[in-house]
Write a protein that holds these residues in place. Structure first.
Motif, PDB file in Angstrom:
ATOM      1  N   SER A 171      14.647 -20.806  51.307  1.00  0.00           N
ATOM      2  CA  SER A 171      15.974 -20.320  51.683  1.00  0.00           C
ATOM      3  C   SER A 171      16.979 -21.018  50.769  1.00  0.00           C
ATOM      4  O   SER A 171      17.014 -22.249  50.710  1.00  0.00           O
ATOM      5  CB  SER A 171      16.256 -20.650  53.155  1.00  0.00           C
ATOM      6  OG  SER A 171      17.532 -20.185  53.527  1.00  0.00           O
ATOM      7  N   ARG A 192      16.725 -15.502  50.863  1.00  0.00           N
ATOM      8  CA  ARG A 192      15.485 -15.918  51.526  1.00  0.00           C
ATOM      9  C   ARG A 192      14.296 -15.266  50.834  1.00  0.00           C
ATOM     10  O   ARG A 192      14.442 -14.248  50.148  1.00  0.00           O
ATOM     11  CB  ARG A 192      15.493 -15.494  53.000  1.00  0.00           C
ATOM     12  CG  ARG A 192      16.396 -16.333  53.879  1.00  0.00           C
ATOM     13  CD  ARG A 192      15.970 -16.191  55.347  1.00  0.00           C
ATOM     14  NE  ARG A 192      16.799 -17.006  56.229  1.00  0.00           N
ATOM     15  CZ  ARG A 192      17.845 -16.566  56.909  1.00  0.00           C
ATOM     16  NH1 ARG A 192      18.189 -15.294  56.810  1.00  0.00           N
ATOM     17  NH2 ARG A 192      18.540 -17.376  57.679  1.00  0.00           N
ATOM     18  N   GLU A 209       7.941 -12.358  47.682  1.00  0.00           N
ATOM     19  CA  GLU A 209       9.092 -11.456  47.790  1.00  0.00           C
ATOM     20  C   GLU A 209      10.368 -12.261  47.976  1.00  0.00           C
ATOM     21  O   GLU A 209      10.346 -13.427  48.380  1.00  0.00           O
ATOM     22  CB  GLU A 209       8.915 -10.438  48.917  1.00  0.00           C
ATOM     23  CG  GLU A 209       8.934 -11.000  50.311  1.00  0.00           C
ATOM     24  CD  GLU A 209       8.909  -9.888  51.372  1.00  0.00           C
ATOM     25  OE1 GLU A 209       8.402  -8.795  51.070  1.00  0.00           O
ATOM     26  OE2 GLU A 209       9.414 -10.145  52.477  1.00  0.00           O
ATOM     27  N   VAL A 211      14.648 -11.750  49.251  1.00  0.00           N
ATOM     28  CA  VAL A 211      15.652 -10.905  49.928  1.00  0.00           C
ATOM     29  C   VAL A 211      17.017 -11.548  49.770  1.00  0.00           C
ATOM     30  O   VAL A 211      17.206 -12.725  50.108  1.00  0.00           O
ATOM     31  CB  VAL A 211      15.327 -10.726  51.430  1.00  0.00           C
ATOM     32  CG1 VAL A 211      16.404  -9.885  52.107  1.00  0.00           C
ATOM     33  CG2 VAL A 211      13.960 -10.090  51.623  1.00  0.00           C
ATOM     34  N   GLU A 213      20.221 -11.826  51.375  1.00  0.00           N
ATOM     35  CA  GLU A 213      20.828 -11.540  52.677  1.00  0.00           C
ATOM     36  C   GLU A 213      22.331 -11.307  52.561  1.00  0.00           C
ATOM     37  O   GLU A 213      22.883 -10.398  53.162  1.00  0.00           O
ATOM     38  CB  GLU A 213      20.551 -12.695  53.650  1.00  0.00           C
ATOM     39  CG  GLU A 213      19.075 -12.958  53.922  1.00  0.00           C
ATOM     40  CD  GLU A 213      18.446 -11.910  54.819  1.00  0.00           C
ATOM     41  OE1 GLU A 213      19.129 -10.933  55.195  1.00  0.00           O
ATOM     42  OE2 GLU A 213      17.253 -12.048  55.138  1.00  0.00           O
ATOM     43  N   SER A 214      23.008 -12.174  51.774  1.00  0.00           N
ATOM     44  CA  SER A 214      24.459 -12.030  51.628  1.00  0.00           C
ATOM     45  C   SER A 214      24.920 -12.761  50.375  1.00  0.00           C
ATOM     46  O   SER A 214      24.275 -13.708  49.925  1.00  0.00           O
ATOM     47  CB  SER A 214      25.184 -12.604  52.850  1.00  0.00           C
ATOM     48  OG  SER A 214      24.916 -13.994  52.968  1.00  0.00           O
ATOM     49  N   CYS A 256      20.969  -4.349  46.630  1.00  0.00           N
ATOM     50  CA  CYS A 256      21.294  -4.089  48.036  1.00  0.00           C
ATOM     51  C   CYS A 256      20.988  -5.326  48.887  1.00  0.00           C
ATOM     52  O   CYS A 256      19.965  -5.986  48.699  1.00  0.00           O
ATOM     53  CB  CYS A 256      20.480  -2.902  48.557  1.00  0.00           C
ATOM     54  SG  CYS A 256      20.846  -1.351  47.736  1.00  0.00           S
ATOM     55  N   ARG A 257      21.868  -5.611  49.830  1.00  0.00           N
ATOM     56  CA  ARG A 257      21.636  -6.722  50.750  1.00  0.00           C
ATOM     57  C   ARG A 257      20.522  -6.346  51.724  1.00  0.00           C
ATOM     58  O   ARG A 257      20.429  -5.207  52.182  1.00  0.00           O
ATOM     59  CB  ARG A 257      22.913  -7.066  51.528  1.00  0.00           C
ATOM     60  CG  ARG A 257      24.171  -7.306  50.659  1.00  0.00           C
ATOM     61  CD  ARG A 257      23.930  -8.346  49.570  1.00  0.00           C
ATOM     62  NE  ARG A 257      25.161  -8.701  48.852  1.00  0.00           N
ATOM     63  CZ  ARG A 257      25.431  -8.353  47.602  1.00  0.00           C
ATOM     64  NH1 ARG A 257      24.559  -7.620  46.919  1.00  0.00           N
ATOM     65  NH2 ARG A 257      26.550  -8.746  47.017  1.00  0.00           N
ATOM     66  N   GLY A 258      19.641  -7.319  52.012  1.00  0.00           N
ATOM     67  CA  GLY A 258      18.568  -7.081  52.964  1.00  0.00           C
ATOM     68  C   GLY A 258      17.381  -6.338  52.399  1.00  0.00           C
ATOM     69  O   GLY A 258      16.413  -6.068  53.113  1.00  0.00           O
ATOM     70  N   LEU A 259      17.396  -6.014  51.090  1.00  0.00           N
ATOM     71  CA  LEU A 259      16.303  -5.272  50.469  1.00  0.00           C
ATOM     72  C   LEU A 259      15.231  -6.248  49.977  1.00  0.00           C
ATOM     73  O   LEU A 259      15.536  -7.244  49.330  1.00  0.00           O
ATOM     74  CB  LEU A 259      16.819  -4.447  49.290  1.00  0.00           C
ATOM     75  CG  LEU A 259      15.780  -3.661  48.495  1.00  0.00           C
ATOM     76  CD1 LEU A 259      15.247  -2.498  49.315  1.00  0.00           C
ATOM     77  CD2 LEU A 259      16.368  -3.158  47.178  1.00  0.00           C
ATOM     78  N   SER A 260      13.984  -5.964  50.282  1.00  0.00           N
ATOM     79  CA  SER A 260      12.873  -6.808  49.843  1.00  0.00           C
ATOM     80  C   SER A 260      12.553  -6.521  48.375  1.00  0.00           C
ATOM     81  O   SER A 260      12.243  -5.389  48.010  1.00  0.00           O
ATOM     82  CB  SER A 260      11.642  -6.545  50.720  1.00  0.00           C
ATOM     83  OG  SER A 260      10.560  -7.289  50.248  1.00  0.00           O
TER      84      SER A 260
END
Length: 310
Positions: A171, A192, A209, A211, A213-214, A256-260
């Motif tokens: 993180s 993350r 992977e 991600v 997040e923001s 994109c936010r939240g995209l793996s």
């Protein structure tokens, strides 16, 4: 230009070429095996010679970076080439080789000198482990001697135990970063992800992977950077240098936010090898996840890797 197969021409009409052909197309051998193949001689006319010899050599060449030279006197002795294997044989006694194409078979046992160990072939910046065959054909006084060199690869024996997966979660936030002078000036972000393993088979890709997040600032690029860490020296001191092997972009632009986002990196042959630690040198590997923001802030997370052959 000289073609890929070394071709040698002597004076007059005579044209001669000498080549080394190994039986294995991939040129990969293990300690205890026999390196075999043929010497290929192509001659327009009958060829007089003073003998054909073949030598096999394995060397570790160590080199100090410019910043390390002069720091320790003892370094100058420790960076001498380390000989792992050395063999010589006379393949053909002095005589004459007929015109046309002649194949001369050879076979060499691949065995380390004394109590030495055959390390895996590796081409680095400050550490280089190389195995070569060299053929020399001595010619009469006025004719030019012929020689040809061929590199082959040595792989260490695979370890018998099964590789246990050891996934690593990460993180990344402004608070987790190190070597930051003005943390308050950093934009807010949260990244993350995980790596499936940091103990990796050198023949398998590094996977995981990531991600986003923001992030207050738009993303410019996300990259994977493979780094080799080479250490040379002796008891008096060590020089440790990190250099990049390869850099792979896994995302471009403001993702994109939240995209793996998948992490996938193949370890390049020759430039990587199983992690190695000896008295005089070490070869280790790391991977950096690098996030470049639009304002050119650089965010880097480092993960040491252990490479093995299974």
């Amino acid at each position: 230009m000289i073609p890929a197969r070394c071709r040698f021409s002597s004076a007059g009409k005579m044209s001669v070429s000498l080549d080394i052909r190994l039986k294995r197309a991939n040129k990969v051998y293990h300690e205890g095996e026999r390196v075999s193949g043929v010497l290929l001689v192509n001659s327009r006319d009958a060829l007089q010679h003073q003998g054909v010899s073949l030598s096999l050599e394995g060397l570790v060449n160590l080199q100090l970076s410019s910043k390390s030279v002069g720091v320790f006197e003892a370094f100058y002795n420790s960076v001498k080439p380390i000989q792992l294997v050395s063999s010589n044989m006379e393949v053909v006694k002095p005589g004459k080789i007929p015109a046309g194409r002649t194949e001369i078979p050879f076979e060499f046992p691949l065995q380390a000198k004394g109590n030495k160990v055959l390390y895996e072939t590796y081409h680095g910046v400050f550490v280089n482990i190389q195995y070569t065959l060299r053929c020399d054909m001595r010619r009469p006084l006025l004719a030019k001697d012929l020689s040809k060199t061929c590199e082959f690869m040595v792989h260490c024996q695979p370890q018998k135990s099964k590789l246990q997966p050891n996934p690593v979660e990460f993180s990344i936030t402004p608070e987790t970063l190190q070597n930051v002078r003005e943390r308050s000036s950093l934009p807010r972000f949260l990244i993350r992800g995980h790596l499936d393993a940091t103990s990796c088979a050198v023949t398998q890709p590094l996977t995981g992977e990531l991600v986003l997040e923001s992030s207050e600032v738009a993303i410019k690029s996300i990259e994977l950077q493979l780094v080799r860490v080479e250490t040379c020296g002796c008891a008096e001191g060590y020089a440790r240098d990190a250099t990049e092997i390869q850099n792979i972009q896994i995302a471009e632009g403001d993702v994109c936010r939240g995209l793996s986002i998948p992490i996938y990196m193949v370890f390049p042959r020759l430039f990587t090898c199983p992690t190695l630690e000896t008295t005089n040198f070490k070869v280790e590997f790391e991977v950096n996840i690098v996030i470049i923001l639009q304002d050119d802030h650089l965010i880097t997370e480092n993960f040491p890797l252990k490479l093995v052959r299974v």
